[in-house]
Design a protein around this motif. Sequence first.
Motif, short mmCIF file in Angstrom:
data_model
loop_
_atom_site.label_atom_id
_atom_site.label_comp_id
_atom_site.label_asym_id
_atom_site.label_seq_id
_atom_site.Cartn_x
_atom_site.Cartn_y
_atom_site.Cartn_z
N GLU A 406 -8.48 -17.54 3.35
CA GLU A 406 -9.50 -16.72 4.36
C GLU A 406 -8.89 -16.50 5.78
OE1 GLU A 406 -13.34 -19.09 3.42
OE2 GLU A 406 -11.81 -20.59 3.13
N GLN A 424 -5.56 -4.86 5.31
CA GLN A 424 -6.33 -3.64 4.99
C GLN A 424 -5.77 -2.81 4.02
OE1 GLN A 424 -6.57 0.13 7.64
NE2 GLN A 424 -8.57 -0.32 7.82
N ARG A 428 -7.22 -7.10 1.11
CA ARG A 428 -7.31 -8.55 1.42
C ARG A 428 -8.49 -8.70 2.11
NH1 ARG A 428 -2.46 -11.28 0.52
NH2 ARG A 428 -1.15 -10.51 -1.16
N ARG A 429 -9.32 -9.77 2.10
CA ARG A 429 -10.22 -10.27 3.08
C ARG A 429 -9.95 -11.37 4.02
NH1 ARG A 429 -15.37 -10.46 -1.26
NH2 ARG A 429 -15.45 -8.38 -1.94
N GLU A 431 -9.02 -12.98 7.25
CA GLU A 431 -9.08 -12.68 8.87
C GLU A 431 -7.83 -13.26 9.58
OE1 GLU A 431 -11.99 -13.99 12.51
OE2 GLU A 431 -12.14 -14.83 10.67
#
Length: 454
Positions: A406, A424, A428-429, A431
């Motif tokens: 994450e 980006q 992907r997500r 952070e």
Amino acid sequence: MLKELVKKKDASLPCEENTLSNYFAKDHPDEAKWADCVHCGMCLEACPTYLETGQEQHSPRGRVHLIKSVAEGKLNVNEAFADPVFQCLDCRACTTACPADVDVGGLIEEARGQVRQAVPLRGWKGAAGSFFLKRLFPHPNRMQTVSGLLKLYQQSGMQKVMRRSGAMKVMPDHLAGMEAIMPEMKASVQKTYKNVDVIPAKGAVKARVAMLTGCIMDVMFGDINESTIHVLTYNGNEVTLPKQQTCCGALHVHAGDRDTGRKLAKQNIEAFEDAGKVIVNAAGCGCALKEYPELFKDDPEWRDRAEKFAAKVEDVSKYLYDTGYVKPESPIHKSITYHDACHLAHGQGVRHEPRQMLQDIPGVEYKEMKNADTCCGSAGIYNLTNPEMAGAVLDRKMGDVPEDVEMISMGNPGCMLQMAMGVQKYGRRSEIVHTIQLLDWAYQKDEQAAGKKG
């Protein structure tokens, strides 16, 4: 190809005042740095550009050979020499891999200084380099103006209009990509604390430290600087932000402008001369500060001052680890991996401390990244000057990032921007966060919990 480069001697670019054959006397590469290289090849698999090209001239030992060849009079300082020298990411992974600890990074920076003496940048490249490196980055007030304009761009709705209109499509891909991941502009700590001499510690005072706020760091990542101050004061440190400090000069030295690098180094040495520890939260800046003595190797007075200054410089994660930071009690329930910024792991040898910091936060599910200490392709402004190679290096890097994490944590602003582009690009997500931010968030939750109890 390497042999052809060595044989190619361009008489149209003579070098005057040479001490080592075809080098200028000023800032010539140090023979002691290449003397121990036996071309064993241990560096090859550690070099991002060699892995991408497979070409010897773009390997560490190939570059060392070329630098030595100029000293031996077999090659001139010209465009043929400049290409492999400036294609280097200066990531220092080769020195880590080298059994003899050959300082390839130091040689590369000295060679770049020679190139810019012999072949100065002209036209729009010269104008752009002069604008950013000399007229913008070293001047905090001008950087604050740029920050204000970017903040206006984001908050006025202009950013949304530009993105929706398709205007970004006419920009080069790498510039459009940088705009897409531009962080939200936050308040500069130099501006926030401009009338404050000492930011007080929370609780008992352990030490007083000075903090480098940086140029890009304070403009684009003011929230990270704020987190750094909060973490330091939470751990009993009084914090000062010397008003006369300036840009560290890393980008200037990387670009071959050693004169401006020295000018900025002198200003910082004087600004922090009376300080205790000098705390830095940007890997590239910290490495540059520690290497100030190299800029003054022919100036005994300033070299002595630079050595005393460099001995005081500490990355924030190492300083907190060495002095014993408060372990947070509040959890952050996130799966997190860690990327080693090159100038933190290879440049300063800081690896364990930030990882331990992450694992000391309750709730964190830590996942080690494969090849965590390989370059992401940022390398200062390399992703702007060499976008194709930087993109290829980033692609390789993203292949090593665990897909289910994450958060991706790191300790350098350039890496944060580059890795954000990778996230980006690959949908992907994850952070992107600075390691110190995570510790700060946990501390903030501790304070909130304590406030409720009180």
